[in-house]
Design an enzyme around this catalytic site. Structure first.
Site, PDB file in Angstrom:
ATOM      1  N   HIS A 177       0.818  -1.217   0.000  1.00 43.03           N
ATOM      2  CA  HIS A 177       0.000   0.000   0.000  1.00 43.03           C
ATOM      3  C   HIS A 177       0.848   1.263   0.000  1.00 43.03           C
ATOM      4  O   HIS A 177       0.439   2.286  -0.522  1.00 43.03           O
ATOM      5  CB  HIS A 177      -0.969  -0.026   1.175  1.00 43.03           C
ATOM      6  CG  HIS A 177      -2.025  -1.066   0.999  1.00 43.03           C
ATOM      7  ND1 HIS A 177      -1.975  -2.282   1.624  1.00 43.03           N
ATOM      8  CD2 HIS A 177      -3.105  -1.101   0.197  1.00 43.03           C
ATOM      9  CE1 HIS A 177      -3.000  -3.005   1.232  1.00 43.03           C
ATOM     10  NE2 HIS A 177      -3.701  -2.319   0.372  1.00 43.03           N
ATOM     11  N   ARG A 196     -10.222   4.708  -2.512  1.00 42.82           N
ATOM     12  CA  ARG A 196      -9.860   3.934  -1.314  1.00 42.82           C
ATOM     13  C   ARG A 196     -10.194   4.815  -0.116  1.00 42.82           C
ATOM     14  O   ARG A 196      -9.436   5.733   0.210  1.00 42.82           O
ATOM     15  CB  ARG A 196      -8.372   3.606  -1.309  1.00 42.82           C
ATOM     16  CG  ARG A 196      -7.937   2.585  -2.357  1.00 42.82           C
ATOM     17  CD  ARG A 196      -6.447   2.376  -2.281  1.00 42.82           C
ATOM     18  NE  ARG A 196      -5.975   1.188  -2.967  1.00 42.82           N
ATOM     19  CZ  ARG A 196      -5.422   1.194  -4.185  1.00 42.82           C
ATOM     20  NH1 ARG A 196      -5.286   2.319  -4.849  1.00 42.82           N
ATOM     21  NH2 ARG A 196      -5.003   0.058  -4.727  1.00 42.82           N
ATOM     22  N   ARG A 255     -15.034   2.709  -2.446  1.00 45.41           N
ATOM     23  CA  ARG A 255     -14.882   1.444  -1.728  1.00 45.41           C
ATOM     24  C   ARG A 255     -15.001   1.719  -0.242  1.00 45.41           C
ATOM     25  O   ARG A 255     -14.330   2.607   0.284  1.00 45.41           O
ATOM     26  CB  ARG A 255     -13.532   0.810  -2.041  1.00 45.41           C
ATOM     27  CG  ARG A 255     -13.427  -0.589  -1.435  1.00 45.41           C
ATOM     28  CD  ARG A 255     -12.147  -1.263  -1.784  1.00 45.41           C
ATOM     29  NE  ARG A 255     -11.019  -0.600  -1.144  1.00 45.41           N
ATOM     30  CZ  ARG A 255      -9.748  -0.900  -1.406  1.00 45.41           C
ATOM     31  NH1 ARG A 255      -9.462  -1.821  -2.305  1.00 45.41           N
ATOM     32  NH2 ARG A 255      -8.776  -0.287  -0.786  1.00 45.41           N
ATOM     33  N   GLU A 289     -10.692  -9.941  -5.139  1.00 41.53           N
ATOM     34  CA  GLU A 289      -9.282  -9.821  -4.764  1.00 41.53           C
ATOM     35  C   GLU A 289      -8.824 -10.975  -3.885  1.00 41.53           C
ATOM     36  O   GLU A 289      -7.747 -10.937  -3.310  1.00 41.53           O
ATOM     37  CB  GLU A 289      -9.004  -8.469  -4.101  1.00 41.53           C
ATOM     38  CG  GLU A 289      -9.873  -8.138  -2.919  1.00 41.53           C
ATOM     39  CD  GLU A 289      -9.600  -6.749  -2.349  1.00 41.53           C
ATOM     40  OE1 GLU A 289      -8.550  -6.160  -2.629  1.00 41.53           O
ATOM     41  OE2 GLU A 289     -10.469  -6.267  -1.589  1.00 41.53           O
ATOM     42  N   ASN A 344      -3.828  -6.712  -6.892  1.00 42.21           N
ATOM     43  CA  ASN A 344      -2.746  -6.674  -5.887  1.00 42.21           C
ATOM     44  C   ASN A 344      -2.951  -7.769  -4.843  1.00 42.21           C
ATOM     45  O   ASN A 344      -2.077  -8.598  -4.603  1.00 42.21           O
ATOM     46  CB  ASN A 344      -2.705  -5.319  -5.177  1.00 42.21           C
ATOM     47  CG  ASN A 344      -2.683  -4.165  -6.154  1.00 42.21           C
ATOM     48  OD1 ASN A 344      -2.275  -4.322  -7.278  1.00 42.21           O
ATOM     49  ND2 ASN A 344      -3.134  -3.003  -5.713  1.00 42.21           N
ATOM     50  N   ASP A 345      -4.134  -7.733  -4.227  1.00 40.51           N
ATOM     51  CA  ASP A 345      -4.386  -8.764  -3.214  1.00 40.51           C
ATOM     52  C   ASP A 345      -4.618 -10.122  -3.867  1.00 40.51           C
ATOM     53  O   ASP A 345      -4.244 -11.156  -3.312  1.00 40.51           O
ATOM     54  CB  ASP A 345      -5.588  -8.374  -2.347  1.00 40.51           C
ATOM     55  CG  ASP A 345      -5.173  -7.381  -1.267  1.00 40.51           C
ATOM     56  OD1 ASP A 345      -4.113  -7.601  -0.652  1.00 40.51           O
ATOM     57  OD2 ASP A 345      -5.875  -6.393  -1.057  1.00 40.51           O
ATOM     58  N   ARG A 354       2.531  -8.813  -0.589  1.00 42.77           N
ATOM     59  CA  ARG A 354       2.739  -7.792  -1.630  1.00 42.77           C
ATOM     60  C   ARG A 354       3.690  -6.690  -1.189  1.00 42.77           C
ATOM     61  O   ARG A 354       4.228  -5.960  -2.012  1.00 42.77           O
ATOM     62  CB  ARG A 354       1.389  -7.180  -2.041  1.00 42.77           C
ATOM     63  CG  ARG A 354       0.634  -6.601  -0.879  1.00 42.77           C
ATOM     64  CD  ARG A 354      -0.792  -6.291  -1.225  1.00 42.77           C
ATOM     65  NE  ARG A 354      -0.952  -4.954  -1.765  1.00 42.77           N
ATOM     66  CZ  ARG A 354      -2.110  -4.344  -1.918  1.00 42.77           C
ATOM     67  NH1 ARG A 354      -3.234  -4.970  -1.606  1.00 42.77           N
ATOM     68  NH2 ARG A 354      -2.184  -3.138  -2.392  1.00 42.77           N
ATOM     69  N   CYS A 357      -8.838  -2.843 -11.160  1.00 41.44           N
ATOM     70  CA  CYS A 357      -8.401  -1.616 -10.477  1.00 41.44           C
ATOM     71  C   CYS A 357      -7.123  -1.846  -9.665  1.00 41.44           C
ATOM     72  O   CYS A 357      -6.690  -0.980  -8.933  1.00 41.44           O
ATOM     73  CB  CYS A 357      -9.501  -1.066  -9.582  1.00 41.44           C
ATOM     74  SG  CYS A 357      -9.949  -2.180  -8.260  1.00 41.44           S
TER      75      CYS A 357
HETATM   76  C1  PEP Z   1      -6.106  -4.665  -4.848  1.00 38.55           C
HETATM   77  O1  PEP Z   1      -5.955  -5.430  -3.900  1.00 38.55           O
HETATM   78  O2  PEP Z   1      -5.725  -4.926  -6.022  1.00 38.55           O
HETATM   79  C2  PEP Z   1      -6.737  -3.349  -4.641  1.00 38.55           C
HETATM   80  C3  PEP Z   1      -7.012  -2.557  -5.641  1.00 38.55           C
HETATM   81  O3  PEP Z   1      -6.967  -2.965  -3.334  1.00 38.55           O
HETATM   82  P1  PEP Z   1      -5.816  -2.372  -2.359  1.00 38.55           P
HETATM   83  O4  PEP Z   1      -4.586  -2.184  -3.196  1.00 38.55           O
HETATM   84  O5  PEP Z   1      -6.330  -1.126  -1.792  1.00 38.55           O
HETATM   85  O6  PEP Z   1      -5.691  -3.458  -1.356  1.00 38.55           O
HETATM   86 MG    MG Z   2      -6.980  -4.997  -2.016  1.00 40.15          MG
END
Ligand code: PEP
Ligand code: MG
Length: 605
Positions: A215, A322, A358, A464, A487-488, A498, A535
């Site tokens: 993040h 976010r 979100r 995710e 990402n997740d 990550r 996203c």
């Molecule tokens: C993700 O997990 O890809 C996502 C967009 O959410 P975040 O990066 O805020 O966890």
């Molecule tokens: Mg996420």
């Protein structure tokens, strides 16, 4: 070292007057493109506040546990630093290794921790207990005849400060005093620290810890400050005020650059600016493929300061707001009116383009102190926070928190088209329960006489987690849209953190397992005509656009700065070739073969 000599840490921090060192290049992970040159700003002297309280008799056990958690965190941080030092050139590692070893020795069970425990048992709070015990030990060192007494005294104090920082969640650096045009250097940055950075002041950010899609990386990219994370050997071996170059495009930090290197970096800064200017001409052009398929390009938003960047990027709305930033860096929780006003200002700024908000995704590395203070989340996270109480799980457990946010979004939605997005969904029951809460809030607002928008914001889910992706067919029937969070999704599929520095090469969103989940979820949504977008950070890489389009994705949301490059890629692709390319890739089971397929495509272009 003689007792009268200064401890090593202090010597290093005053080394600005020392003879000029040779240029050094440290390699890290490129997370935000661009190049910055400036003096290093590293506030290693910042001291965390030590609160002093009397602990109630029945709370002593919990206080000891809190201290132990902070000690474990400190050990982990130092262990990681030391491991990474081992990989560095000898001159740096030999200088720093004994210091790290001394810190680790003091964190092992021994006099410091035993003494601190006793103090907590005598009802002192953990912060005061560890600080006082360290002071007592330092005094004992200084009273002795050991030649290295001054050094040991400073080491034990430094260890105590680290524990207090972990106890109080104080950032390892204070950023307030960063001079204009400086390069921020830190051991690591939390997402909430990144939220406090002023992008107008900094020309670059470099840290020792952090991963490609953590993040913090996401926030730095959003701020548009050139950044390199995970550059081993940065802290401790630098001289504050010395010149540094952060090359966020190639992932290199250059300390004490030679005049020739500086000239070269300046040339690249000019080239980068020229390229950005060229890209900005794409702003008014549509995002369409050569065979006229329109693609929706939206921006992710994590901080209000980004709204200006979003406006400049030509984004067709916000595909992921976010909302965590609204809750971070404050003592209390924002009430319904405060939240409604914030959401309204973003929706109004988008001037008719849709905004997907979100709801709060707390958990993992996203720390929100106000939630802890209000007792809504445990003060001590479990051993595996990424697998614990996260996202929708917390919201369903704390209905008041959830309802307040939903009410604020519904009220703000009068200002323009809005959608509501649920994070970290793993089970169908979560979607159903969330919808029940949503409908309850709608009824309550109507009873209250609030005006609601003519079209109630659709309620969609993040895909995710592998669980959500693999149940996407059922999920698509219960939710109004999908936003794929790569990402997740990559983290949970590949079992790689990550934000982890050392395993970053294994964190691969192009792994066939991740791609198959994306494909399965996309097809499930398209079959029942539900909108689906990507996203996660994957959406922002123009090299990967052809694959996502070929898999059926027609909507991408990313950090605003990446939109022009992705648009440029789209305008050079035909949907036909994207589909053929995706077919070839999806037949491959080896990540190395997939990487080669990408290279072949680019060579043919
Ligand atoms: C993700 O997990 O890809 C996502 C967009 O959410 P975040 O990066 O805020 O966890
Ligand atoms: Mg996420």
């Amino acid at each position: 070292m003689k007792p009268t000599e200064k401890p090593r840490v202090a010597v290093r921090s005053r080394a600005a007057a020392a003879p000029k060192r040779a240029e050094r290049r440290l390699v890290g992970i490129p997370v935000a493109p661009g190049i910055g040159i400036g003096p290093l700003f590293a506030t290693s002297e910042a001291r965390p506040e030590v609160p002093r309280l009397t602990v109630a008799a029945e709370a002593v056990e919990a206080e000891v546990a809190r201290l132990d958690v902070a000690v474990r965190a400190s050990r982990k941080q130092l262990g990681k630093l030391r491991e990474r030092l081992a990989a560095l050139p000898d001159d740096i590692s030999t200088e720093l290794d004994p210091l790290m070893e001394a810190y680790q020795r003091m964190l092992a069970p021994g006099r410091l921790l035993r003494g601190a425990h006793k103090r907590v048992e005598a009802r002192q709070n953990a912060e005061a207990a560890i600080s006082d015990e360290a002071e007592a030990l330092a005094a004992a060192f200084l009273a002795g005849t050991d030649q290295a007494a001054a050094r040991h005294a400073e080491e034990v104090r430094e260890v105590a400060r680290r524990i207090v920082r972990n106890l109080t969640h104080t950032p390892f650096r204070s950023f307030a005093g960063a001079p204009e045009g400086s390069v921020l250097l830190a051991e690591w940055l939390r997402p909430s620290d990144a939220a406090l950075l002023d992008p107008a002041k900094l020309v670059g950010v470099a840290t020792e810890e952090g991963g490609a899609d953590g993040h913090t990386a996401v926030m730095l990219r959003a701020l548009g400050v050139p950044a390199v994370l995970g550059a081993a050997g940065l802290t401790g071996s630098v001289r504050p005020g010395a010149l540094a170059i952060v090359d966020g495009s190639d992932g290199v930090v250059i300390l004490d650059p030679t005049p020739a290197t500086i000239t070269q970096a300046r040339r690249r800064i000019a080239e980068h600016a020229g390229e950005l200017k060229k890209l900005s001409r794409l702003r008014g052009l549509p995002a369409v493929t050569t065979d006229h398929v329109p693609i929706e390009l939206q921006a992710n938003l994590e901080l209000p300061v980004e709204l200006k960047l979003v406006a400049r990027s030509g984004a067709a709305g916000i595909g992921l707001l976010r909302s965590e930033f609204i809750f971070m860096n404050r003592d209390d929780l924002p009430d319904e009116d405060t939240q409604a006003e914030l959401y309204r200002s973003v929706i109004a700024a988008m001037d008719g383009d849709p905004v997907t908000i979100r709801v709060l995704d707390w958990g993992g590395e996203k720390e929100i102190e106000a939630l802890e203070q209000e007792g809504l989340v445990p003060a001590v996270a479990g051993d595996n926070p990424a697998l614990g109480l996260r996202g929708i799980r917390l919201l369903l457990r704390q209905p008041e928190l959830f309802e307040t946010q939903l009410a604020a979004i519904l009220r703000a939605a009068n200002a323009g088209p809005t959608r509501v997005l649920l994070p970290m969904v793993t089970a169908l029951s979560e979607v159903r329960e969330a919808r029940e809460v949503y409908e309850r809030v709608i009824r309550r607002l109507r009873r209250r006489g609030e005006t609601l928008p003519a079209i109630i914001p659709p309620l969609g889910i993040m895909i995710e987690t592998p669980a959500a992706a693999l149940s996407a067919d059922a999920m698509a029937l219960e939710s109004d849209f999908f936003a794929i969070g790569t990402n997740d999704l990559s983290m949970y599929t590949l079992a790689i953190d990550r934000g982890e520095t050392d395993l970053t090469q294994l964190y691969d969103p192009l792994h066939p397992a991740v791609l198959r989940l994306i494909q399965f979820a996309t097809e499930a949504a398209l079959r029942v005509r539900k909108p689906v977008s990507v996203c996660g950070e994957m959406a922002s890489n123009p090299r990967w656009t052809k694959l996502l389009l070929g898999l059926g994705i027609r909507s991408l949301s990313m950090n605003a700065a990446s939109i022009p490059r992705v648009k440029q890629a789209i305008r050079a692709l035909s949907m036909d070739e994207c589909i053929r390319f995706a077919r070839r890739v999806m037949e491959l089971a080896d990540p190395a073969h997939i990487a080669r397929e990408f290279e072949d495509f680019e060579r043919e272009e």
